[in-house]
Design a protein around this motif. Structure first.
Motif, PDB file in Angstrom:
ATOM      1  N   MET A   1       0.713  -1.149  -0.131  1.00 51.89           N
ATOM      2  CA  MET A   1      -0.058  -0.065   0.009  1.00 51.89           C
ATOM      3  C   MET A   1       0.924   1.213  -0.001  1.00 51.89           C
ATOM      4  O   MET A   1       0.578   2.360  -0.621  1.00 51.89           O
ATOM      5  CB  MET A   1      -0.974   0.041   1.102  1.00 51.89           C
ATOM      6  N   ALA A   2       2.085   1.311   0.820  1.00 57.16           N
ATOM      7  CA  ALA A   2       2.727   2.294   0.917  1.00 57.16           C
ATOM      8  C   ALA A   2       3.492   2.730  -0.572  1.00 57.16           C
ATOM      9  O   ALA A   2       3.654   3.664  -1.057  1.00 57.16           O
ATOM     10  CB  ALA A   2       3.987   2.156   1.879  1.00 57.16           C
ATOM     11  N   ILE A   3       3.888   1.627  -1.162  1.00 59.46           N
ATOM     12  CA  ILE A   3       4.534   1.860  -2.574  1.00 59.46           C
ATOM     13  C   ILE A   3       3.571   2.343  -3.390  1.00 59.46           C
ATOM     14  O   ILE A   3       3.767   3.329  -4.234  1.00 59.46           O
ATOM     15  CB  ILE A   3       5.092   0.589  -3.171  1.00 59.46           C
ATOM     16  N   THR A   4       2.387   1.742  -3.462  1.00 64.53           N
ATOM     17  CA  THR A   4       1.294   2.231  -4.300  1.00 64.53           C
ATOM     18  C   THR A   4       1.038   3.690  -4.185  1.00 64.53           C
ATOM     19  O   THR A   4       0.697   4.492  -4.972  1.00 64.53           O
ATOM     20  CB  THR A   4      -0.126   1.284  -4.273  1.00 64.53           C
ATOM     21  N   SER A   5       0.693   3.964  -2.915  1.00 66.80           N
ATOM     22  CA  SER A   5       0.356   5.689  -2.542  1.00 66.80           C
ATOM     23  C   SER A   5       1.470   6.223  -3.010  1.00 66.80           C
ATOM     24  O   SER A   5       1.177   7.509  -3.519  1.00 66.80           O
ATOM     25  CB  SER A   5       0.222   5.559  -1.000  1.00 66.80           C
ATOM     26  N   GLY A   6       2.883   5.862  -2.566  1.00 69.10           N
ATOM     27  CA  GLY A   6       3.915   6.709  -3.104  1.00 69.10           C
ATOM     28  C   GLY A   6       3.884   7.125  -4.700  1.00 69.10           C
ATOM     29  O   GLY A   6       4.011   8.030  -5.291  1.00 69.10           O
TER      30      GLY A   6
END
Length: 196
Positions: free
Chosen positions: A135-140
């Motif tokens: 989720m963190a990678i996608t949000s970034g």
């Protein structure tokens, strides 16, 4: 006409995604016996409208099955976990479940989605959210183009404003673009990777 009270059926195991202190989306799947759909829909609309009168309730939805025999989905959104709990533990909710004769339905799944998890929830399923690192990678990946474009386009136009005012403008624009454009696009684009 009075309705005979019936006991609540045993509840299935609930899946709760770890909470951030923020909005809570409650997703409930219920299996309705064939021939009882009309009574169930009337009951579901009633319980959803009652929940909507509670402080901190932000909205609701009722989703009919895509095909015969598939579950129905009820969705509630709450301001925070406390508002969600107030509804869940309320006598009003208990009364709706005590008076549900005339239609046969069983809760088969329930999830509480909080924070970023709501961006990654696939409608019509109760599949767990992806790992937080995904989720963190996608949000970034979603934030980067918005930040780049926002600074290039808004930066020169907001130079004369006080820092609080310019930050407020950035916040509104970024939040709207993240919620309605970037995150839906990224979660669709990376759906297979997110759910592996």
């Amino acid at each position: 006409m009075p309705i005979r009270a019936t006991a609540l059926p045993p509840q299935p195991e609930h899946t709760t995604v770890p909470a951030d202190d923020g909005e809570v989306t409650l997703l409930i799947a219920r299996q309705v016996e064939e021939g009882y759909e009309e009574g169930f829909e009337e009951w579901a609309q009633g319980i959803l409208r009652t929940a909507a009168t509670f402080p901190g309730h932000l909205g609701y939805g009722l989703f009919r099955p895509a095909k015969r025999g598939a579950p129905w989905f009820l969705v509630h959104r709450f301001r925070d976990a406390e508002a969600c709990r107030a509804w869940q533990e309320s006598p009003e909710r208990a009364e709706w479940f005590a008076n549900c004769e005339g239609h046969r339905h069983t809760e088969i799944a329930r999830r509480e989605l909080t924070g970023m998890e709501t961006w990654f929830a696939k409608p019509g399923t109760t599949r767990p959210a992806p790992p937080r690192w995904k989720m963190a990678i996608t949000s970034g990946l979603a934030i980067f183009p918005i930040s780049l474009t926002g600074n290039a386009v808004l930066g020169p136009r907001l130079e004369g404003l006080p820092m609080v005012a310019s930050t407020a403008v950035y916040t509104v624009v970024f939040s709207v673009l993240m919620t309605y454009v970037a995150m839906p696009a990224m979660s669709r684009l990376l759906r297979r990777w997110l759910t592996d």
